[in-house]
Scaffold this motif. Structure first.
Motif, PDB file in Angstrom:
ATOM      1  N   LYS A 167     -47.071 -36.594 -75.158  1.00 18.13           N
ATOM      2  CA  LYS A 167     -47.628 -36.906 -73.836  1.00 18.13           C
ATOM      3  C   LYS A 167     -46.707 -37.858 -73.073  1.00 18.13           C
ATOM      4  O   LYS A 167     -46.526 -37.720 -71.860  1.00 18.13           O
ATOM      5  N   LEU A 168     -46.134 -38.804 -73.799  1.00 20.02           N
ATOM      6  CA  LEU A 168     -45.205 -39.751 -73.179  1.00 20.02           C
ATOM      7  C   LEU A 168     -43.966 -39.024 -72.667  1.00 20.02           C
ATOM      8  O   LEU A 168     -43.470 -39.304 -71.559  1.00 20.02           O
ATOM      9  N   GLU A 169     -43.479 -38.078 -73.451  1.00 21.13           N
ATOM     10  CA  GLU A 169     -42.309 -37.300 -73.048  1.00 21.13           C
ATOM     11  C   GLU A 169     -42.613 -36.465 -71.811  1.00 21.13           C
ATOM     12  O   GLU A 169     -41.801 -36.399 -70.879  1.00 21.13           O
ATOM     13  N   ALA A 170     -43.799 -35.827 -71.777  1.00 21.73           N
ATOM     14  CA  ALA A 170     -44.184 -35.031 -70.614  1.00 21.73           C
ATOM     15  C   ALA A 170     -44.346 -35.905 -69.375  1.00 21.73           C
ATOM     16  O   ALA A 170     -43.980 -35.506 -68.260  1.00 21.73           O
ATOM     17  N   GLU A 171     -44.861 -37.106 -69.562  1.00 19.79           N
ATOM     18  CA  GLU A 171     -45.088 -38.018 -68.433  1.00 19.79           C
ATOM     19  C   GLU A 171     -43.777 -38.479 -67.811  1.00 19.79           C
ATOM     20  O   GLU A 171     -43.642 -38.517 -66.582  1.00 19.79           O
ATOM     21  N   ILE A 172     -42.800 -38.795 -68.658  1.00 23.44           N
ATOM     22  CA  ILE A 172     -41.543 -39.300 -68.111  1.00 23.44           C
ATOM     23  C   ILE A 172     -40.737 -38.178 -67.457  1.00 23.44           C
ATOM     24  O   ILE A 172     -39.971 -38.407 -66.516  1.00 23.44           O
ATOM     25  N   ILE A 173     -40.909 -36.935 -67.934  1.00 20.36           N
ATOM     26  CA  ILE A 173     -40.253 -35.800 -67.279  1.00 20.36           C
ATOM     27  C   ILE A 173     -40.904 -35.528 -65.927  1.00 20.36           C
ATOM     28  O   ILE A 173     -40.225 -35.230 -64.935  1.00 20.36           O
ATOM     29  N   SER A 177     -39.787 -42.252 -62.727  1.00 26.26           N
ATOM     30  CA  SER A 177     -39.924 -43.688 -62.494  1.00 26.26           C
ATOM     31  C   SER A 177     -40.947 -44.336 -63.420  1.00 26.26           C
ATOM     32  O   SER A 177     -41.144 -45.548 -63.378  1.00 26.26           O
ATOM     33  N   PHE A 178     -41.615 -43.528 -64.253  1.00 21.84           N
ATOM     34  CA  PHE A 178     -42.645 -44.043 -65.164  1.00 21.84           C
ATOM     35  C   PHE A 178     -41.996 -44.942 -66.211  1.00 21.84           C
ATOM     36  O   PHE A 178     -41.041 -44.561 -66.879  1.00 21.84           O
ATOM     37  N   HIS A 179     -42.538 -46.160 -66.370  1.00 23.20           N
ATOM     38  CA  HIS A 179     -41.971 -47.125 -67.317  1.00 23.20           C
ATOM     39  C   HIS A 179     -42.630 -46.950 -68.687  1.00 23.20           C
ATOM     40  O   HIS A 179     -43.852 -47.034 -68.813  1.00 23.20           O
ATOM     41  N   VAL A 180     -41.822 -46.707 -69.697  1.00 21.15           N
ATOM     42  CA  VAL A 180     -42.349 -46.327 -71.006  1.00 21.15           C
ATOM     43  C   VAL A 180     -41.988 -47.310 -72.125  1.00 21.15           C
ATOM     44  O   VAL A 180     -42.367 -47.077 -73.271  1.00 21.15           O
TER      45      VAL A 180
END
Length: 324
Positions: A167-173, A177-180
């Protein structure tokens, strides 16, 4: 508090709230006797060890809640300790509870740290309803099922962490600008916690299969191999997940670098447009008495026209070069 689950192929009984003295008198040799001890104080462990003839070194390990997974063989008992890990969805983190297992002939004693809940509800239900082979096999098969229930929960936690990583990978793609960073560090911390207790568990299980073979029937050997396979899968999952987190962090840093490059590009374009304008302003800002354009009635509008035209030419040129 001690809970007794006592069973054989035709029958099943359970009793709660037993003291160590009461529990020791209820052992039936023709049944499998599972005593589940919720540790509330040191005296409970010592009394249980005394009434069941458990070695004092084993009792010390039971009370050592920081003990990593460990296996030991004594004269009458086999001792195994490990961590029972549960994913707490409310706190969104892994909670851990120390678990010690003592196995003798037709006897299993589990010592839990005393936290609410455990991972054995399904196992208890299978015993009560006589599902599968559980009531047909001996104490070593129950011992396997206890360890397997703990390891299966490790795998559930690992799958949850893998889902969080995906989910984190999909969000940053989706949103560069999403800070992870915080999320990555939190997941990495949970993976390290799981790994911390899985690697010693593998070593303890391998040691048990060699040194504790006289406690385990040949019919149960393959079941412990199944647990070892699950642990091997977990260990390989750790490395895969760490690589995935590293890739996400690299992607995040690449996005930050791209954002910085865009900012620098914008600043460079603006600076390039103003270079000729600054040159013109610098020339006509010099304090010379004789400058022909100063006395011309069209000097000021001609200067503005030249400055605007030069700026437009710069913009057109940059677009032609695909710098904009």
């Amino acid at each position: 508090m001690i809970t007794l689950i006592q069973y054989n192929d035709p029958g099943y009984t359970t009793r709660d709230g037993l003291s160590p003295a009461e529990a020791s008198k209820l052992v039936k040799p023709d049944h499998i006797n599972w005593f589940d001890v919720e540790i509330t104080n040191k005296i409970l462990v010592e009394d249980t060890a005394q009434f069941f003839g458990i070695h004092h070194l084993m009792a010390e390990d039971i009370q050592n809640l920081e003990q990593l997974p460990k296996f030991e063989v004594f004269d009458k008992y086999l001792f195994f300790t490990l961590k029972m890990l549960v994913f707490n969805p409310d706190a969104n983190k892994i909670t851990q509870e120390h678990l010690s297992i003592v196995m003798g002939e037709d006897l299993i004693i589990t010592f839990q740290e005393g936290l609410p809940g455990d991972v054995f509800d399904e196992l208890r239900n299978r015993i009560a309803l006589a599902k599968g082979r559980i009531r047909k096999y001996g104490a070593d098969y129950l011992f396997y099922n206890i360890i397997d229930s703990v390891v299966d929960n490790y795998m559930i936690i690992m799958e949850r962490l893998r889902d969080k990583i995906e989910k984190l990978e999909a969000e940053i793609i989706k949103d560069p600008s999403f800070h992870v960073v915080e999320e990555i560090m939190e997941i990495k911390k949970e993976i390290n916690t799981l790994r911390k207790y899985t690697l010693p568990l593998r070593d303890a299980l391998n040691k048990m299969r060699v040194e504790g073979s006289h406690f385990i029937q040949k019919t149960s050997v393959n079941y412990f191999q199944d647990v070892a396979d699950h642990i091997h899968y977990l260990i390989s999952s750790f490395e895969t997940s760490r690589e995935m987190l590293k890739d996400i962090m690299d992607l995040h840093l690449s996005n930050l670098s791209n954002d910085m490059n865009k900012v620098m590009k914008t600043l460079t374009v603006v600076a390039a447009i103003f270079i000729p304008l600054t040159f013109i302003a610098g020339v006509y800002g010099m304090n010379f008495k004789y400058m022909p354009e100063l006395d011309s009635p069209y000097g000021y509008p001609m200067l503005w026209t030249f400055m605007i035209v030069s700026s437009v030419v710069m913009v057109v040129y940059m677009k032609h070069k695909k710098w904009l």
